[in-house]
Design a protein around this motif. Structure first.
Motif, mmCIF file in Angstrom:
data_model
loop_
_atom_site.group_PDB
_atom_site.id
_atom_site.type_symbol
_atom_site.label_atom_id
_atom_site.label_comp_id
_atom_site.label_asym_id
_atom_site.label_seq_id
_atom_site.Cartn_x
_atom_site.Cartn_y
_atom_site.Cartn_z
ATOM 1 N N VAL A 124 -5.441 6.858 6.314
ATOM 2 C CA VAL A 124 -5.545 6.141 5.297
ATOM 3 C C VAL A 124 -5.172 4.522 5.259
ATOM 4 O O VAL A 124 -5.907 3.741 5.112
ATOM 5 N N LEU A 134 -3.057 4.504 -3.210
ATOM 6 C CA LEU A 134 -4.316 5.207 -2.401
ATOM 7 C C LEU A 134 -4.160 6.701 -2.346
ATOM 8 O O LEU A 134 -2.878 7.262 -1.978
ATOM 9 N N VAL A 155 0.743 -1.317 0.158
ATOM 10 C CA VAL A 155 -0.052 -0.045 0.025
ATOM 11 C C VAL A 155 0.794 1.209 -0.006
ATOM 12 O O VAL A 155 1.724 1.269 0.691
ATOM 13 N N VAL A 192 0.563 5.513 -0.232
ATOM 14 C CA VAL A 192 -0.387 6.763 -0.104
ATOM 15 C C VAL A 192 0.155 7.912 -1.048
ATOM 16 O O VAL A 192 1.451 8.498 -0.472
ATOM 17 N N ASP A 221 -1.723 -1.714 -4.100
ATOM 18 C CA ASP A 221 -2.818 -0.656 -3.885
ATOM 19 C C ASP A 221 -2.132 0.947 -3.780
ATOM 20 O O ASP A 221 -1.234 1.215 -2.810
ATOM 21 N N HIS A 277 -7.725 1.573 5.365
ATOM 22 C CA HIS A 277 -7.488 0.337 4.214
ATOM 23 C C HIS A 277 -7.341 -0.905 4.995
ATOM 24 O O HIS A 277 -7.876 -2.046 4.580
#
Length: 211
Positions: A164, A154, A119, A121, A152, A168
């Motif tokens: 965030v 984001l 992930v 951000v 991912d 998630h």
């Protein structure tokens, strides 16, 4: 403390491990050094909910384990089910050295997971950060180790990175978060970076950290 040590020794006596149980009574101001020295002789340091609830020792224990041992740290907050066989893992990835180290330290856990989400951000697309395709190199590295990884990317949408990541993690029902620990100062006091310290204030799930 003596009873707890004896109970733990009795519990480990029936395992396949070769345990070494010791008790330490350091002054609070030196607890980080004591914990760090002991942690050098372990594969991983585990801090459970009782210690996390102790504001006096929490930061010292975390600092010692992370910055004086060279080994990873696993935090188990209250209500969490500790496991070394997580099924859904969130990796907080920002392409920095500390995040890379955290991923490397978690490789023994990741191949057995059903889902691993890498992930990012607000990833920055340039050669000095995430590359032309953010997350692609890290995902390829994990895939070579047999990890079922999904990337991912984001947007923060004016929310903090911590918010965030936590949201998630709930969305994917993660049972472990992997992240790097950062120091923005050479001083030992308050050495955690913004995301790190915010995540540690009230951890919502088990977190594996390294630096």
């Amino acid at each position: 403390m003596k009873k707890r040590t004896a109970d733990l020794s009795a519990f480990l006596a029936g395992s396949v491990l070769s345990p070494d149980v010791s008790s330490e009574y350091p002054e609070a101001g030196w607890a980080d050094d004591t914990i760090g020295r002991r942690a050098r002789y372990a594969d991983i340091t585990v801090i459970g909910p009782e210690l996390l609830a102790n504001e006096t020792l929490k930061s010292k224990a975390i600092e010692g384990a992370l910055f004086s041992s060279g080994k990873p740290l696993l935090l188990i907050p209250a209500g969490a089910q500790p496991t070394l066989k997580p099924k859904r893992v969130l990796i907080a990835w920002d392409a920095r050295l500390e995040a890379s180290r955290a991923v490397r330290e978690s490789l023994g856990l990741l191949p057995g997971a059903d889902e691993v989400h890498l992930v990012m951000v607000d990833p920055v697309e340039d050669e000095y950060r995430h590359g032309a395709e953010p997350g692609a190199d890290a995902a390829a590295y994990l895939a070579r180790h047999g990890v079922n990884v999904t990337v991912d990317r984001l947007p923060s949408l004016d929310h903090s990175v911590v918010d965030v990541l936590r949201r998630h993690a709930l969305d994917i029902a993660a049972d472990l978060m992997v992240m790097g620990a950062y120091d923005h100062s050479r001083l030992r006091e308050r050495i955690f970076g913004g995301v790190t310290v915010s995540m540690l204030e009230v951890p919502s799930m088990p977190i594996l950290m390294a630096r």
